[in-house]
Design a protein around this motif. Structure first.
Motif, short mmCIF file in Angstrom:
data_model
loop_
_atom_site.label_atom_id
_atom_site.label_comp_id
_atom_site.label_asym_id
_atom_site.label_seq_id
_atom_site.Cartn_x
_atom_site.Cartn_y
_atom_site.Cartn_z
N SER A 235 27.26 23.04 46.84
CA SER A 235 28.51 22.35 47.61
C SER A 235 29.55 23.60 48.21
O SER A 235 29.23 24.53 47.67
N PRO A 236 30.15 23.36 49.27
CA PRO A 236 31.27 24.47 49.66
C PRO A 236 32.05 25.06 48.54
O PRO A 236 32.20 26.28 48.37
N ILE A 237 32.51 24.16 47.68
CA ILE A 237 33.34 24.62 46.59
C ILE A 237 32.40 25.36 45.67
O ILE A 237 33.03 26.49 45.21
N GLY A 238 31.34 25.11 45.16
CA GLY A 238 30.37 25.76 44.51
C GLY A 238 30.15 27.15 45.05
O GLY A 238 30.10 28.31 44.45
N VAL A 240 32.25 28.86 47.04
CA VAL A 240 33.47 29.46 46.84
C VAL A 240 33.35 30.26 45.54
O VAL A 240 33.66 31.42 45.20
N LEU A 241 33.16 29.41 44.53
CA LEU A 241 33.10 29.72 43.11
C LEU A 241 32.17 30.70 42.67
O LEU A 241 32.55 31.68 42.10
N TYR A 242 30.77 30.65 43.32
CA TYR A 242 29.96 31.55 43.18
C TYR A 242 30.45 32.92 43.29
O TYR A 242 30.29 33.96 42.76
N GLY A 243 30.91 33.03 44.68
CA GLY A 243 31.59 34.40 45.25
C GLY A 243 32.56 34.77 44.33
O GLY A 243 32.52 36.09 43.97
N GLY A 244 33.43 34.03 43.94
CA GLY A 244 34.94 34.33 42.98
C GLY A 244 34.15 35.06 41.65
O GLY A 244 34.63 36.05 41.12
N ILE A 245 33.28 34.22 41.01
CA ILE A 245 32.87 34.71 39.93
C ILE A 245 31.91 36.04 39.90
O ILE A 245 32.02 36.95 39.33
N THR A 246 31.42 36.31 41.05
CA THR A 246 30.60 37.44 41.30
C THR A 246 31.60 38.68 41.62
O THR A 246 31.43 39.71 40.86
N ILE A 247 32.57 38.38 42.18
CA ILE A 247 33.66 39.26 42.48
C ILE A 247 34.31 39.67 40.96
O ILE A 247 34.48 40.96 40.98
#
Lengths: 267, 423
Positions: A235-238, A240-247
Motif C-alpha cells: 500500500s502507499p503507506i507501506g 513510505v514506511l519501507y523507505g523510512g525504515i531503509t533510511i
C-alpha cells in the motif's frame, strides 16, 4: 571532498577490492550465461532469480562489511585517525567521508559487474536486468557500508574488525534464520510467523530480501502466511514506511559510529 | 373486427415469434413441437416449465426471476430443447433439467443464484457460453455453478463461472467434455465423482480452493489447462483420489500449494506439463507403479516431489535445480536427480517456513541435503533427468544495442577505476 578522494583512491588501489570486483563479475556472468543457454524463458520467481538474489545477499554484504569495518579499524590501528584529528575535521565529516568513499568504491564494482553482464548478455541475444534487482543492489551497498563503519568503530584493530564482521555477517545471513527454523519445531505457526515479521524489520538482509519480493510483485513466494504483511507494504503507506525504515538502517549506524568515535576521543 | 381479432390470435399461436405483453408460460404451453419462442426484452417473474421440444430465445435484456425457492426454469421429460440468451436471477436454483434428451443451454447469464444449472438423468446435453456468478456467502452455504448427475454425453464449453461452491460438478456421468471454461474464486473449479470417459481441455482454473478435484473416476484426459494460484492451506491444483487410467498432459500448474496430488490412484500418466512456482509440485500417496511422471518441466518449485514409501516414477523430466552434467551429450544428466529435500518436508509440515525459501541459509542447507540424499536410489529418483528444457530454443543471436551499452558501461567504469587510483 579531498578526504573522500584520498579514501577512494586507497580503496580502489587495494588488491582485495580488485579481487571482489573480479569475483562479482565472474559469478554474475556465469549465472547469466547458464540462464541464457540452459533454461526456459519464464517469468516470475525461478531458481535462477533465486541464484542472483542469493549471490547478492550472500557475497555483497560479506565483502562490504569486512572492507568497511577494516577500513575504519585500520585508520584507528595505524594512527591515521589520530593524525586526521589534528586537522580541522569533525567526526561526522570523517564518518560521512568514509561512508561516501566506500559506497562509491562498491558502486564502481557493481557497475563493472553489470557492464560485463550486459556485454556478455548482448552477445547471447540480450538479458533482462530487472530494475528491482539493481535498486536492491544499491540499497544493499548503502545499508551494509553503514553497518561496516559501525563495526569498525567497535573493533579498533583490523583483525578484530574482520572477526566481528564475519560473526555479524553469519548471524544476519545464516544463524538468525536457522535459529528461527529451529524455534519453529517447538512453537506454533502463528508465533513463528510473528517472530519472522519482527526479524524482517531487525535484520537488514531479510529486510532487503523482503523488499525484493515485495517490489518485484513476487510476494506470493513468501507464502500465504505473510499475505497481510505484504499487502500492507504494497500500500502507499507501506511504501513510505519501507523507505523510512531503509533510511533508518543507513543513518542510525552512522550516527552511532560518530557517537562512539566522539566518546573514544573524550576518553 | 372479429376477423381482425381472430387473425391476431391465429398469428400469436402459430407464429414462430411471440411479441410484447408477453406471457412466457402461455406461449410455451401453446407452442407446437419444434416452435421457436422469442421473448421480448423485459423482466419476467415466475417459475416456468418446459415439457416439449421447443426453442426459447430471449431478446437482449430479457430477465427471468423467481422470488420463491422453486427453480426459475424447469425443463423435463422432453427432447430437442434449446434455451438461449436469457438472464436469470433466483434465490435458489436457476435452471433444472430432468430426464432430457438433446438439450442445449447457450448464452445464459445466471446471477446471485444458489445453484446455476442442474441437470440429471439426461443424455446429449450441451451447456455453452453461459455466465454464472454466485453470491458472497461461505462455500458451505453455496451451490454449484453447473451440476450434472447420472447423465451421458455431456458437453460443457466456454462457460465463465465464479463465486460458487463447485464451478462444474459432475457425478455418475458417462462421456463428458469440459472445454474452454473459466472458473474462479470457487471451492473446486471442476469436481468429478464416479464418472467415466472424461475430457478436460483448455480450461482456466484460477484462485479456487482447488482447481480440479477428481474422485473415483476412470478414463480421463486432462490436457492444456491452466491451473493457477490455488494456495490456501488445503489447496491443490489437481487432486486425484481413487482414479484410474488418466492422461494429464500439457497443462500449466502455477503458484499452487500442491500442483498435482495423487492418492490411491493407478495408471496415471503425467506428461509434458509445466510445474512452476508451486510450493510442492507433485505429491503422491499409494500410487501404483504403472503411473509415470514423464517429460515435465519443473521450475521454481520449492519442493519438486514428495511421496509415501511407494514413491513416484520420475522419468526424463527437466528440473531447474538439477546440478549434474551431460558429458555423454545425449541431453540427459549423467547422474540421477533426487527430489527428496528436508527443507521441503519441513515446509510442508509448517507452511510459515516458506518465508525462508531461496534464502541464503536455505540454499546452503539444501546443498548439504542434496549431498546426503544423493545416496537415495529408490524413492523420487529420476535416473535420466532432462538437462535442457525443450520449451525454449536457444538462439545465440546478437543484441547489438545491449552489447554497445554493456561495452560503454564496462569501459567507462574501468576507466573511472583507473582514474580513481591516480587521484
Amino acid at each position: 571532498m579531498m578526504f573522500v578522494k584520498i579514501e577512494l583512491k586507497q580503496i580502489l588501489r587495494s588488491r582485495w577490492m580488485q579481487l571482489v570486483a573480479f569475483l562479482f563479475t565472474f559469478v554474475f556472468v556465469a549465472i547469466i550465461v547458464i540462464q541464457q543457454m540452459a533454461l526456459p524463458d519464464i517469468e516470475g520467481f525461478t531458481r535462477q532469480t533465486a541464484s542472483f538474489l542469493s549471490v547478492l545477499l550472500f557475497l555483497l554484504p560479506l565483502f562490504i562489511i569486512t572492507i568497511g569495518s577494516m577500513s575504519i579499524a585500520g585508520d584507528i590501528e595505524s594512527g591515521w585517525l589520530s593524525l586526521l584529528k589534528t586537522y580541522p575535521m569533525k567526526r561526522t565529516q570523517y564518518i560521512t567521508g568514509k561512508y561516501v568513499a566506500i559506497a562509491l568504491a562498491f558502486l564502481l564494482v557493481i557497475v563493472v559487474a553489470f557492464g560485463f553482464v550486459l556485454t556478455i548478455g548482448g552477445l547471447l541475444g540480450g538479458v533482462r536486468l530487472p530494475i528491482v534487482f539493481v535498486v536492491l543492489t544499491l540499497l544493499c551497498i548503502f545499508i551494509f557500508v553503514s553497518l561496516g563503519i559501525l563495526l569498525g568503530t567497535f573493533a579498533k584493530t583490523r583483525l578484530f574488525a574482520l572477526a566481528l564482521s564475519l560473526v555479524v555477517w553469519s548471524f544476519l545471513l545464516l544463524l538468525m534464520s536457522y535459529a528461527l527454523m529451529a524455534l519453529g519445531a517447538v512453537v506454533p505457526g502463528h508465533i513463528l510467523q510473528r517472530l519472522i515479521i519482527i526479524t524482517i524489520h531487525i535484520n537488514p538482509a531479510e529486510w532487503l530480501r523482503f523488499g525484493y519480493f515485495l517490489f518485484s510483485n513476487q510476494a506470493s513466494v513468501l507464502g500465504p502466511a505473510f499475505y497481510d504483511v505484504t499487502r500492507f507494504y504494497l500500500s502507499p503507506i507501506g511504501h513510505v514506511l519501507y523507505g523510512g525504515i531503509t533510511i533508518l538502517w543507513i543513518v542510525l549506524p552512522l550516527m552511532l559510529a560518530t557517537k562512539l568515535l566522539k566518546e573514544e576521543h573524550q576518553r | 373486427m372479429k376477423q381482425i381479432v381472430l387473425f391476431f390470435l391465429f398469428f400469436l399461436f402459430t407464429s414462430q415469434t411471440a411479441y410484447a405483453e408477453f406471457d412466457i408460460q402461455f406461449a410455451i404451453d401453446q407452442a407446437k413441437a419444434g416452435d421457436s419462442i422469442h421473448i421480448p426484452a423485459g423482466r419476467y417473474q415466475g417459475n416456468f416449465i418446459v415439457k416439449k421440444p421447443i426453442k426459447l430465445y430471449g431478446q437482449k435484456g430479457t430477465e427471468l426471476y423467481a422470488q420463491n425457492d422453486e427453480p426459475v426454469l424447469k425443463i423435463e421429460h422432453a427432447t430437442n430443447v434449446s434455451i438461449e440468451n436469457l438472464r436469470i436471477t433466483a434465490k435458489n436454483k436457476g435452471i433444472v433439467a430432468n430426464e432430457m434428451v438433446n438439450l442445449e443451454l447457450r448464452a445464459i447469464e445466471l446471477k446471485d443464484i444458489q445453484v446455476g444449472i442442474h441437470i440429471q438423468r439426461s443424455r446429449h446435453i450441451r451447456i455453452l457460453e453461459n455466465k454464472i456468478i454466485g453470491n458472497y456467502s461461505h462455500f458451505a452455504e453455496k451451490g454449484n455453478g453447473i451440476a450434472v448427475f447420472k447423465s451421458e454425453d455431456v458437453a460443457i464449453e466456454h462457460n465463465t463461472i465464479k463465486q460458487v461452491q463447485d464451478g462444474i460438478y459432475v457425478e455418475e456421468v458417462k462421456r463428458v467434455d469440459v472445454q474452454r471454461n473459466k472458473v474462479t474464486n470457487s471451492r473446486y473449479g471442476t469436481h468429478f465423482m464416479y464418472s467415466n470417459g472424461v475430457k478436460v481441455l483448455f480450461n482456466t482454473y484460477l484462485q479456487n480452493v482447488t482447481g480440479l478435484m477428481v474422485m473415483m473416476t476412470t478414463n480421463l484426459e486432462i490436457s492444456s489447462n491452466t491451473i493457477s494460484t490455488h494456495n490456501g492451506f488445503n489447496s491443490y491444483g489437481l487432486m486425484m483420489y481413487d482414479t484410474q487410467e488418466a492422461m494429464v498432459r500439457k497443462n500449466s500448474f502455477l503458484h499452487n500449494r500442491v500442483g498435482v496430488a495423487l492418492q490411491k490412484s493407478s495408471v496415471i500418466q503425467i506428461q509434458e506439463n509445466r510445474f512452476q512456482m508451486n510450493q510442492t509440485a507433485l505429491e503422491g500417496t499409494k500410487v501404483d507403479e504403472r503411473s509415470t511422471i514423464m517429460e515435465n518441466q519443473f521450475t521454481g518449485n520449492i519442493l519438486t516431489a514428495r511421496s509415501d514409501n511407494q514413491g513416484l516414477r520420475l522419468m526424463h523430466n527437466f528440473y531447474d535445480d538439477y546440478t549434474g552434467l551431460d558429458v555423454a551429450g545425449d541431453g540427459f544428466g549423467d547422474v540421477p536427480y533426487v527430489a527428496v529435500s528436508s527443507f521441503g518436508q519441513w515446509m510442508v509440515r509448517q507452511p510459515v517456513y516458506q518465508f525462508f525459501v531461496a534464502s541464503p541459509s536455505v540454499v546452503i542447507l539444501t546443498s548439504l541435503d542434496q549431498q546426503i540424499n544423493n545416496t537415495e536410489r529408490n524413492l523420487l529418483v529420476d535416473s535420466e533427468p532432462k538437462l535442457m528444457s525443450n520449451m525454449k530454443k536457444t538462439e545465440l543471436s546478437l543484441n547489438s544495442k545491449q552489447l554497445v551499452i554493456g561495452l560503454v558501461v564496462t569501459i567507462c567504469s574501468l576507466w573511472l577505476w583507473r582514474r580513481g587510483t591516480r587521484v
